[in-house]
Design an enzyme around this catalytic site. Structure first.
Site, PDB file in Angstrom:
ATOM      1  N   GLU A 132       0.811  -1.226   0.000  1.00  0.00           N
ATOM      2  CA  GLU A 132       0.000   0.000   0.000  1.00  0.00           C
ATOM      3  C   GLU A 132       0.840   1.269   0.000  1.00  0.00           C
ATOM      4  OE1 GLU A 132      -3.791   0.253   2.151  1.00  0.00           O
ATOM      5  OE2 GLU A 132      -3.378  -1.754   2.905  1.00  0.00           O
ATOM      6  N   HIS A 169       7.058 -26.737   5.706  1.00  0.00           N
ATOM      7  CA  HIS A 169       6.413 -27.936   5.177  1.00  0.00           C
ATOM      8  C   HIS A 169       5.933 -27.734   3.745  1.00  0.00           C
ATOM      9  CE1 HIS A 169       6.652 -29.854   9.112  1.00  0.00           C
ATOM     10  NE2 HIS A 169       6.511 -28.606   9.561  1.00  0.00           N
ATOM     11  N   LYS A 223     -13.355   0.151  -4.980  1.00  0.00           N
ATOM     12  CA  LYS A 223     -14.501   0.552  -4.156  1.00  0.00           C
ATOM     13  C   LYS A 223     -15.522   1.314  -4.997  1.00  0.00           C
ATOM     14  CE  LYS A 223     -12.320   0.499   0.418  1.00  0.00           C
ATOM     15  NZ  LYS A 223     -11.820   1.222   1.584  1.00  0.00           N
TER      16      LYS A 223
HETATM   17  O1  PA5 Z   1      -5.138   1.159   4.360  1.00  0.00           O
HETATM   18  C1  PA5 Z   1      -6.110   1.258   3.620  1.00  0.00           C
HETATM   19  O2  PA5 Z   1      -6.418   2.332   3.075  1.00  0.00           O
HETATM   20  C2  PA5 Z   1      -7.004   0.055   3.363  1.00  0.00           C
HETATM   21  O3  PA5 Z   1      -6.372  -1.134   3.721  1.00  0.00           O
HETATM   22  C3  PA5 Z   1      -8.338   0.226   4.132  1.00  0.00           C
HETATM   23  O4  PA5 Z   1      -8.124   0.113   5.510  1.00  0.00           O
HETATM   24  C4  PA5 Z   1      -9.361  -0.821   3.659  1.00  0.00           C
HETATM   25  O5  PA5 Z   1      -9.651  -0.636   2.304  1.00  0.00           O
HETATM   26  C5  PA5 Z   1     -10.669  -0.737   4.458  1.00  0.00           C
HETATM   27  O6  PA5 Z   1     -11.156   0.581   4.518  1.00  0.00           O
HETATM   28  P1  PA5 Z   1     -11.618   1.157   5.926  1.00  0.00           P
HETATM   29  O7  PA5 Z   1     -10.418   1.069   6.823  1.00  0.00           O
HETATM   30  O8  PA5 Z   1     -12.033   2.545   5.683  1.00  0.00           O
HETATM   31  O9  PA5 Z   1     -12.729   0.275   6.375  1.00  0.00           O
END
Ligand code: PA5
Length: 357
Positions: A241, A257, A351
């Protein structure tokens, strides 16, 4: 792509981080302290006492706190915890289940779907969010809602998305000693950030050194079951990310394993793998032995192997300190790739597309 020397330029690191991910990282000890206060002032109905199991439902940055909770309370209480990263909840969820519905944005569809199912089962729900639909629904339904501050990425809000769940368990009498744990945690993070911050040059900065090793390679992170497994997954997620790069993770002893056999071919690609082994004093002695033997098996095949040890005494501090190092690594990797760590365009795209279909 940038030059490895860019990691010695604070200016270069900062211009590469317009979303100020590094500020959020720097503030993590203060975030944990604020999160403790936010959690403690939330009222939990007396009917929430004596739960038979706990489910934390959330995704990505909002789910990882649930994994910390799971590991943390595994050694403190007999109440089972599972982390649910899905639209639906397991069939065991009922009116004796404590469900934490966690979504920083409050708009993640899987979490909203699991929330709706939890409501149907009569589970004892606590919503943990910055707002969005989750906040509105949970407030209308009369459940406790813990609202954490806005303005950072969910994955930079680990303190906000973990600590209040612990305060709820404290209120329910399931854990104690949280003040001492938090004191050790914030002290350790404060000392770590001095080592990891941008002005510390590569030669003295373990996070910058690991980022340099990851640069142009495929990181593979190995942790241990029951302890650093969660941190391995987190490192991988942060490289994805923040660094916008692929990474993979696995867990001892299971990887002994299967995955360990896969270091013969394709030889040209194996040389591109950069291995990190997360080490923790709490790991089973046989797992520690396995790590040593495994290093020996792969050492001549992969690009490199780095071991990173957790800091501190308590389980929470040990897991969080390793996580914190990985968080800094991922931001420095973004600097090397010349990529802003904050936007997650592919997640946003998914999304949006899903919202319209
Ligand atoms: O770090 C991020 O932006 C994502 O991993 C979000 O946490 C994930 O898409 C879920 O969104 P939210 O945390 O708003 O529920």
């Amino acid at each position: 792509m940038n030059n490895v020397n860019d990691l010695n330029s604070v200016e270069r690191i900062e211009t590469n981080d317009p979303g100020r991910m590094l500020d959020a990282l720097w503030r993590m000890p203060e975030q944990c302290e604020e999160a403790l206060a936010i959690g403690r002032k939330t009222e939990i109905p007396s009917g929430y006492a004596s739960v038979s199991n706990i489910v934390v439902t959330g995704l990505g940055g909002s789910a990882i706190g649930g994994d910390f909770l799971r590991l943390y309370i595994a050694e403190k209480t007999g109440v089972p915890v599972i982390v649910n990263r899905d639209y639906t909840l397991p069939a065991f969820v009922d009116s004796k289940t404590l469900v934490f519905a966690v979504s920083y944005s409050g708009n993640t569809e899987e979490t909203l779907s699991a929330y709706a199912q939890a409501r149907e089962t009569g589970a004892r729900i606590v919503a943990l969010t910055n707002g969005g639909k989750l906040r509105r629904l949970a407030e209308d339904d009369g459940y406790p809602v813990i609202v954490v501050p806005a303005g950072i990425s969910p994955r930079a809000a680990t303190g906000y998305l973990l600590i209040p769940t612990l305060t709820v368990l404290e209120k329910l009498g399931l854990i104690s000693g949280l003040d001492a744990e938090l004191d050790e945690l914030t002290r350790t993070l404060r000392s770590l950030r001095e080592e990891l911050q941008p002005k510390v040059p590569v030669e003295q900065n373990p996070a910058k050194q690991i980022a340099t090793r990851f640069y142009g390679k495929i990181p593979v992170i190995w942790g241990a079951a029951g302890s650093t497994e969660v941190v391995a997954m987190r490192w991988k997620g942060q490289v994805n990310e923040n660094g916008k790069a692929p990474a993979y993770w696995n867990v001892f002893p299971e990887l002994n394993h299967n995955e360990i056999v896969g270091f013969e071919e394709p030889s040209a690609l194996l040389g591109q793998l950069e291995i990190v082994i997360l080490r923790d004093s709490g790991d089973h002695p046989r797992v520690q032995k396995r790590m040593e033997i495994s290093k020996d098996i792969i050492k001549d095949v992969v690009s490199g192997i780095t071991e990173v040890w957790s800091r501190g005494e308590g389980r929470l501090t040990r897991m969080f300190s390793l996580t914190y190092i990985g968080d800094y690594v991922s931001v420095y990797l973004a600097t090397l790739y010349g990529i802003d760590p904050t936007p997650v365009r592919n997640i946003d795209h998914l999304k949006q597309k899903l919202a319209h279909s």
